[in-house]
Scaffold this motif. Structure first.
Motif, PDB file in Angstrom:
ATOM      1  N   UNK A 228       0.840  -1.203   0.000  1.00 32.17           N
ATOM      2  CA  UNK A 228       0.000   0.000   0.000  1.00 32.17           C
ATOM      3  C   UNK A 228       0.879   1.258   0.000  1.00 32.17           C
ATOM      4  N   UNK A 229       1.838   1.269   0.905  1.00 31.23           N
ATOM      5  CA  UNK A 229       2.676   2.466   1.048  1.00 31.23           C
ATOM      6  C   UNK A 229       3.505   2.701  -0.208  1.00 31.23           C
ATOM      7  N   UNK A 230       4.049   1.613  -0.772  1.00 24.67           N
ATOM      8  CA  UNK A 230       4.914   1.770  -1.939  1.00 24.67           C
ATOM      9  C   UNK A 230       4.120   2.220  -3.162  1.00 24.67           C
ATOM     10  N   UNK A 231       2.897   1.724  -3.288  1.00 22.15           N
ATOM     11  CA  UNK A 231       2.064   2.135  -4.415  1.00 22.15           C
ATOM     12  C   UNK A 231       1.862   3.648  -4.394  1.00 22.15           C
ATOM     13  N   UNK A 232       1.533   4.137  -3.198  1.00 16.97           N
ATOM     14  CA  UNK A 232       1.306   5.582  -3.066  1.00 16.97           C
ATOM     15  C   UNK A 232       2.589   6.358  -3.341  1.00 16.97           C
TER      16      UNK A 232
ATOM     17  N   UNK B  30      -7.545  15.264  12.234  1.00 12.37           N
ATOM     18  CA  UNK B  30      -7.289  13.848  12.500  1.00 12.37           C
ATOM     19  C   UNK B  30      -6.365  13.263  11.443  1.00 12.37           C
ATOM     20  N   UNK B  31      -5.453  12.391  11.859  1.00  4.31           N
ATOM     21  CA  UNK B  31      -4.635  11.644  10.904  1.00  4.31           C
ATOM     22  C   UNK B  31      -4.302  10.286  11.497  1.00  4.31           C
ATOM     23  N   UNK B  32      -4.154   9.310  10.623  1.00  6.08           N
ATOM     24  CA  UNK B  32      -3.685   7.989  11.050  1.00  6.08           C
ATOM     25  C   UNK B  32      -2.415   7.707  10.262  1.00  6.08           C
ATOM     26  N   UNK B  33      -1.337   7.407  10.984  1.00 11.38           N
ATOM     27  CA  UNK B  33      -0.077   7.122  10.296  1.00 11.38           C
ATOM     28  C   UNK B  33       0.671   6.016  11.029  1.00 11.38           C
ATOM     29  N   UNK B  34       1.651   5.380  10.353  1.00  5.83           N
ATOM     30  CA  UNK B  34       2.352   4.267  11.002  1.00  5.83           C
ATOM     31  C   UNK B  34       3.043   4.714  12.287  1.00  5.83           C
TER      32      UNK B  34
ATOM     33  N   UNK C  26      -0.725   5.095  14.584  1.00  9.97           N
ATOM     34  CA  UNK C  26      -1.084   6.138  15.543  1.00  9.97           C
ATOM     35  C   UNK C  26      -2.291   6.883  15.010  1.00  9.97           C
ATOM     36  N   UNK C  27      -3.271   7.070  15.858  1.00  4.76           N
ATOM     37  CA  UNK C  27      -4.401   7.904  15.478  1.00  4.76           C
ATOM     38  C   UNK C  27      -4.231   9.226  16.218  1.00  4.76           C
TER      39      UNK C  27
ATOM     40  N   UNK D  52      -2.546   7.990   6.341  1.00  4.56           N
ATOM     41  CA  UNK D  52      -1.350   8.347   5.580  1.00  4.56           C
ATOM     42  C   UNK D  52      -0.494   7.099   5.444  1.00  4.56           C
ATOM     43  N   UNK D  53       0.059   6.892   4.245  1.00  2.00           N
ATOM     44  CA  UNK D  53       0.760   5.634   3.977  1.00  2.00           C
ATOM     45  C   UNK D  53       2.038   5.506   4.796  1.00  2.00           C
ATOM     46  N   UNK D  54       2.813   6.564   4.876  1.00  2.00           N
ATOM     47  CA  UNK D  54       4.041   6.487   5.661  1.00  2.00           C
ATOM     48  C   UNK D  54       4.080   7.683   6.599  1.00  2.00           C
ATOM     49  N   UNK D  55       4.932   7.572   7.575  1.00  2.00           N
ATOM     50  CA  UNK D  55       5.003   8.661   8.547  1.00  2.00           C
ATOM     51  C   UNK D  55       5.538   9.929   7.898  1.00  2.00           C
ATOM     52  N   UNK D  56       6.266   9.753   6.797  1.00  2.00           N
ATOM     53  CA  UNK D  56       6.796  10.945   6.133  1.00  2.00           C
ATOM     54  C   UNK D  56       5.712  11.761   5.438  1.00  2.00           C
ATOM     55  N   UNK D  57       4.550  11.131   5.233  1.00  2.00           N
ATOM     56  CA  UNK D  57       3.447  11.890   4.666  1.00  2.00           C
ATOM     57  C   UNK D  57       2.770  12.774   5.707  1.00  2.00           C
ATOM     58  N   UNK D  58       3.039  12.501   6.967  1.00  2.00           N
ATOM     59  CA  UNK D  58       2.375  13.292   7.999  1.00  2.00           C
ATOM     60  C   UNK D  58       3.081  14.647   8.132  1.00  2.00           C
TER      61      UNK D  58
END
Lengths: 178, 730
Positions: free
Chosen positions: A167-171, B334-338, B347-348, B662-668
């Motif tokens: 999922x993460x890599x696709x994005x 609100x955000x949800x990230x690894x 983490x929510x 969010x897919x990765x924490x770097x997106x937060x």
């Protein structure tokens, strides 16, 4: 003791030639993994050297509780993580640029080449734990059981992590391509 | 490129297609040679090992090192630390003399290169804390200066003089320096203890060289120290002498730690199937963070009970979205990230920022300062700091605002009747006349303060008593629940209470928290002028003007998406599920511009990170029951609040869905990542039960990369605290 590979067995007992041969066999594998972990050829060489030295120190203590390759990956991973942690102080994240420098295989077409280049940048952003799982399974070709053995977690954990990674890599790739 | 998720095969192909630069032949050869060399060494060791089974093992050293550690950790008094360190070193060396069969071989080596043992100038720098050289830190190697008085019991005259002279000109600098260097010194001591142990007889041989170290630091007159040769230390003489005094020192240490904190267990992990709803009250206090900062800056880790993770997180300002109009005082972000410390959980992150006061007309302030001037306030970081802090606050007030001052000590008294800011000089003069002295009688004081606030009560104004104290509140209203009742009644009548804590050693955190919570106010801990500026000037509008009161948060988790959750912090703010809708139940307040952050660590369904096994006989999560279209939601968030003057609550609610993920924490955002780093730090200070291998290096990195603009340097300060705590951590 359940060591299967004859070469590993001899090296474990202190046979110098066997150990040398074992190094010869595994050097490229360690280097490849290290390279994908840090994205920088010189760092990968340093990490590989540290792994080799460590292997020389601990070879005698290998007891065959897991496959030799799993054990070797585990050592490599630990050394690589330690190395990156140490080098972070001296060189703040130049690795990103280094990754972009290297020339990917062009045979599969320019777009594919771009993606396979991007993917190294993307996996670097994955949380630790997921990152090594992706590398072991997709880059090194381990099956879920072997990866689980290497990372000391259940096969279910490996599957879960891989699906998270997809999922993460696709994005990440989508974003990078545009 | 398609939007469809990559499948396993595609991913593997991508990796296989990567070109990897070949390693250099030279490097390859070098690595192999070094590895073989290490291999040979190991083989050799194994062979030798079978000949000398009685090699100096790590065991005895280990035990002594642990004794050493214990003493270092528990005995702050520098004198004893020095003596004991010397004694332990000596006895350790002796223990190993008798246990080391291959000692002679090593001694020869020492004699050949004596410099190897002697501290170099670089070493000296580390110990250059007091002019005595080894006087203030545990001198790692036995020197005549230490051995002479202990083993012979007769300090030489030269010695006494040198000691007396220097002890006078070592001011507070020494104490500070000790803290700074303690860690390094300990490490070094350990290393050199080991080195000393390896050459036990060379110990005599290298004595003169060692003795030169202090002289090179201490100046010419110290050169005399070289003269008295140390008598060979005997463990029988050395050990019994310092040991009894350890107890005495430990007791004084214990007395220093009288700060009281309520002991609360960290919020546990809840299974969504059993307890799908989580309810708590907001908390915008920052007292815990200031206290933690103070302890760490003094070179100690705070006691786990002193750490309230949510207060550490909420100490920092986050740039959450503001509401569109003034009718709703805030809106959740609100955000949800690894999770940084666990790849298998998320983490929510729920953030709220209060509407800014600038856009609202500031109400008039009717403030009463209730100040503790008892004898214990007589310290530089108490009354004088308090006076300066309140002076700063007075400067931010408007001409129509009023200030009154009540003091309490042996007896309570009014120092200043409610006075308008127009007569600022009068207020400042009154503040300046305050002197500390007498014992504490807080109860009388608080009643007097309330009566002054009441006398000047203005329905349209903010009426607030600000209590400033360093510790126990010796209440005339003798028991604490009666006091809380009084504060709650006054709150109902419109007079709020805030608490400013000062000083350390007697600070009653738990009481202060309870008082402020009952008084609709903040509890802040002021440890520096900078902190006073943050609390009283920069955040004055937030801390003085509530825009919403009794703010409660309730989250209902969807068992189809989330199997377990854990609220990080807020242990003291937990509410019963039914209290959410009960407007009689008091909760925390949000001031203008305040930010509140809550983090849940959630375990998604299917994740291997689940803490507990599912129930064998439990109900399966029901799929039907009109849950159409809700399957994709992680949770449902509800916020309840009252407007400052209101009595009935309003509700804000929203689902938390994949759109927030969010897919990765770097997106937060940097704010979200920074909050996660603070959460990790707070949890680590509390023991870090759920942090796995996420250590200081990782959290420092996370915080560094999320520092953002950091206009006032608060975030940089936190990163420094992390670094300091890292050196203090066991």
């Amino acid at each position: 003791m359940r060591i299967k590979e004859p070469l590993v067995k001899r090296a474990q007992l202190g046979d110098r030639d066997a150990f040398a041969a074992l190094l010869e066999q595994n050097y490229d594998r360690i280097y490849r993994f290290a390279y994908r972990w840090c994205g920088h050829a010189q760092d990968a060489e340093e990490i590989t050297q540290e792994v080799c030295i460590k292997l020389g120190r601990v070879m005698g203590s290998f007891r065959g509780e897991s496959a030799f390759s799993s054990w070797l990956y585990r050592i490599t991973l630990n050394v690589a993580k330690d190395y990156m942690r140490r080098s972070r102080h001296t060189r703040e994240r130049t690795d990103h640029e280094e990754v972009l420098e290297y020339q990917p295989d062009q045979r599969a077409g320019p777009e594919r080449a771009l993606i396979s280049r991007l993917i190294l940048l993307c996996i670097e952003q994955l949380p630790e734990g997921i990152r090594e799982t992706v590398l072991l399974v997709h880059a090194e070709g381990l099956n879920h059981r072997q990866a689980g053995e290497t990372l000391a977690c259940a096969e279910g954990t490996i599957s879960w992590r891989l699906s998270e990674a997809r999922k993460a890599l696709t994005i990440c790739l989508d974003k990078g391509a545009s | 490129m398609s939007k469809q998720p990559l499948d396993d095969k595609q991913l593997s192909t991508l990796f296989q297609e990567q070109a990897i630069p070949a390693p250099s032949k030279r490097k390859r050869r070098q690595a192999m040679d070094k590895a073989l060399h290490a291999f040979d060494e190991e083989t050799e060791k194994k062979f030798q090992g079978s000949l000398h089974t009685n090699r100096p093992t790590s065991k005895p050293a280990h035990i002594f090192q642990r004794i050493g550690d214990w003493i270092m950790n528990h005995v702050m008094n520098w004198k004893w630390q020095t003596l004991i360190a010397g004694a332990v070193t000596a006895s350790l060396a002796l223990t190993l003399v008798y246990k080391t069969p291959d000692a002679p071989q090593r001694i020869q080596h020492e004699e050949m290169v004596p410099q190897a043992q002697a501290p170099t100038m670089d070493d000296a720098v580390d110990y250059d804390i007091s002019p005595e050289g080894g006087g203030s830190t545990p001198l790692p190697s036995p020197s005549p200066e230490l051995e002479a008085p202990m083993s012979s019991g007769q300090p030489s005259p030269v010695h006494a003089m040198a000691g007396g002279e220097t002890r006078q000109d070592v001011p507070a600098r020494r104490e500070h320096a000790i803290r700074e260097k303690r860690h390094f010194a300990e490490k070094k001591a350990r290393r050199m203890m080991m080195a000393g142990a390896a050459a036990p007889q060379g110990y005599h041989a290298s004595m003169p060289t060692l003795a030169m170290a202090p002289s090179s630091i201490g100046g010419p007159h110290m050169g005399h120290l070289m003269a008295p040769p140390a008598p060979p230390p005997s463990s029988a003489k050395v050990m019994p002498h310092p040991m009894p005094s350890v107890d005495a020192v430990v007791i004084s240490e214990a007395q220093e730690e009288r700060d009281q904190f309520q002991s609360v267990k960290s919020s546990p992990v809840h299974r969504v199937a059993e307890q799908p709803v989580s309810t708590f009250s907001v908390d915008v206090d920052s007292a815990s963070y200031s206290f933690v900062r103070r302890m760490i800056n003094q070179g100690r880790l705070p006691q786990p009970d002193a750490v309230r993770v949510e207060e550490m997180i909420n100490y920092f300002d986050y740039d959450y979205a503001l509401p569109q109009d003034a009718n709703t005082p805030f809106q959740p972000t609100v955000a949800i990230y690894p999770t940084p410390w666990n790849p298998d959980t998320k983490l929510m992150h729920i953030g709220i920022k209060g509407y800014r006061a600038e856009s609202v007309t500031k109400p008039r302030s009717n403030l009463v300062f209730l100040l503790d001037v008892s004898g214990s306030m007589h310290a530089e970081d108490k009354l004088p700091l308090l006076k300066k802090s309140l002076g700063m606050l007075v400067n931010t007030l408007e001409p129509e605002d009023t200030v009154a001052i009540v003091v309490y000590a042996g007896a309570a008294g009014t120092v200043l009747e409610p006075t308008s800011i127009r007569q600022k000089h009068k207020i400042m003069a009154a503040l300046n006349t305050l002197r500390a002295g007498g014992s504490t009688a807080g109860g009388q004081g608080i009643e007097l303060a309330y009566s002054l606030a009441q006398s000047n009560f203005d329905q349209a104004a903010v009426n607030r008593v600000i209590l400033a104290t360093d510790g126990d509140f010796n209440v005339g209203v003798s028991n604490i629940s009666a006091l809380k009742g009084l504060i709650a009644r006054k709150r109902e009548s419109g007079v709020f209470l805030s608490v400013l804590g000062f000083g350390r050693g007697n600070y009653n955190d738990h009481l202060m928290q309870q008082l402020a919570q009952n008084g609709n106010g903040i509890a802040a801990y002021i440890d520096s002028l900078n902190e006073a500026r943050k609390v009283l000037v920069q955040e004055a509008s937030a801390n003085l003007f509530p825009i919403a009161k009794d703010v409660k948060i309730q989250v209902e988790f969807n068992p189809k998406r989330v199997s377990e959750y854990r609220l990080i912090g807020y242990e003291t703010r937990h509410l019963a599920r039914e209290d959410f809708n009960n407007d009689k139940v008091d909760a925390g307040d949000i001031g203008a511009g305040h930010t509140v952050t809550a983090l849940y660590e959630i375990v998604p369904v299917g994740s291997p990170a689940q803490h507990s096994d599912p129930l064998r006989y439990g109900k399966k999560p029901s799929v039907e029951r009109g849950e159409i279209n809700k399957g994709g939601e992680f949770a449902y968030l509800k916020l309840r609040y009252k407007l400052p003057g209101g009595t009935s609550s309003r509700l804000i609610s929203q689902p938390i869905t994949d759109d927030h993920q969010l897919a990765t924490i770097d997106n937060s955002s940097t704010d979200q990542r920074f909050a996660a780093a603070v959460a990790a730090f707070g949890q680590s200070l509390k023991g870090g039960k759920y942090l796995n291998k996420f250590g200081y290096n990782e959290m420092i990195k996370l915080a560094l990369e999320a520092k953002g603009q950091d206009r006032f340097g608060y975030r940089a300060e936190l990163i420094n605290l992390m670094r300091l705590a890292q050196t203090l951590a066991p």
